[in-house]
Design an enzyme around this catalytic site. Sequence first.
Site, PDB file in Angstrom:
ATOM      1  N   ASP A  97      33.821  36.617  32.093  1.00 39.27           N
ATOM      2  CA  ASP A  97      33.182  37.733  31.509  1.00 39.27           C
ATOM      3  C   ASP A  97      35.052  37.548  30.216  1.00 39.27           C
ATOM      4  O   ASP A  97      34.231  38.980  29.547  1.00 39.27           O
ATOM      5  CB  ASP A  97      34.109  38.906  32.282  1.00 39.27           C
ATOM      6  CG  ASP A  97      35.646  38.610  32.703  1.00 39.27           C
ATOM      7  OD1 ASP A  97      35.540  38.482  32.246  1.00 39.27           O
ATOM      8  OD2 ASP A  97      35.510  40.017  33.402  1.00 39.27           O
ATOM      9  N   SER A 116      43.572  44.597  38.134  1.00 36.31           N
ATOM     10  CA  SER A 116      42.909  43.149  38.111  1.00 36.31           C
ATOM     11  C   SER A 116      43.477  42.480  37.970  1.00 36.31           C
ATOM     12  O   SER A 116      43.438  41.467  39.004  1.00 36.31           O
ATOM     13  CB  SER A 116      40.959  43.585  37.162  1.00 36.31           C
ATOM     14  OG  SER A 116      41.824  43.320  35.662  1.00 36.31           O
ATOM     15  N   HIS A 131      38.851  38.731  31.942  1.00 35.43           N
ATOM     16  CA  HIS A 131      39.780  38.865  33.126  1.00 35.43           C
ATOM     17  C   HIS A 131      40.394  37.213  32.712  1.00 35.43           C
ATOM     18  O   HIS A 131      39.283  36.316  32.683  1.00 35.43           O
ATOM     19  CB  HIS A 131      39.566  38.768  34.461  1.00 35.43           C
ATOM     20  CG  HIS A 131      39.628  40.101  34.928  1.00 35.43           C
ATOM     21  ND1 HIS A 131      37.843  41.074  34.553  1.00 35.43           N
ATOM     22  CD2 HIS A 131      39.732  41.088  34.681  1.00 35.43           C
ATOM     23  CE1 HIS A 131      38.362  42.220  34.689  1.00 35.43           C
ATOM     24  NE2 HIS A 131      39.394  42.614  35.464  1.00 35.43           N
TER      25      HIS A 131
END
Length: 269
Positions: free
Chosen positions: A233, A70, A236
């Site tokens: 979050d 990611s 990330h």
Amino acid sequence: MRRQHLVAVAGVGVAAVGVAIGIRFVLAHQAAIARRRIGKPLGESSIDADRVWRPSLGGEPIELLVLGDSLAAGLGAERRKQTLGGRLAKGMARRMGWPVHLRTAAIVGSESPDLAVQLADLPEDYAPHVAVIVVGGNDVTHRIPVAVSTQHLRDAILRLRRRGTEVVVGTCPDLGALRPVPQPLRRLVSSMSRRLAEAQTETALAAGARPVDLRRAVGPMFFDDPDAMFSMDRFHPSALGYRRTAEALLPAACLAAEAALSSRRRAPR
């Protein structure tokens, strides 16, 4: 006396097993807490940043491929120019004076074994000048053995090298910067991510790639200013986090592009 000795040894063994079970229970409980705290407010889809960056520079674009998880996919960025690939492509174009065509094969949630699938999905005749691989965080959280992770990384590098591609590896970030992860689990994943990063560095060098130690290059920034460096979050990177990570990778990526261009100019026609 012998019987007493055996009883004592057995007692120690039972106590050790009990402690190990207790530690495992605590860590599993803390992992569940971390998952609840982080959640998935960003979803599982990253912004599509694939395009030719700086086409006005003219000439045949440098081909840039980004593989991994990611972080490589740019989850958490709000605009395509803020993704890791977008920042790398734009920075390479500016430094080298050539347009850069970005292709992102990275997929959110990927682990090192998934690199093979990402490569298999590419066209057979696709031969990028530079490939940047950033993977490892999910290997740590999913407890993939280091030997397994590095074997898949090595295989991916060698496959790319056979295509004539220069490879840059951004090693596993230090997961100790993740504030939602409680202690002592955070110390454990920090140690695990450091061991994986060291093994990735050795693997990259042995396979002919250029490693970039992200823990040393940008880790202190994530530790010192998590509110600015992480996205909503707290897992990330934010736009600033991606900017700093791209800045750390950019010198190696440009050197790799120069080597690839030089090599292909010398190749017999």
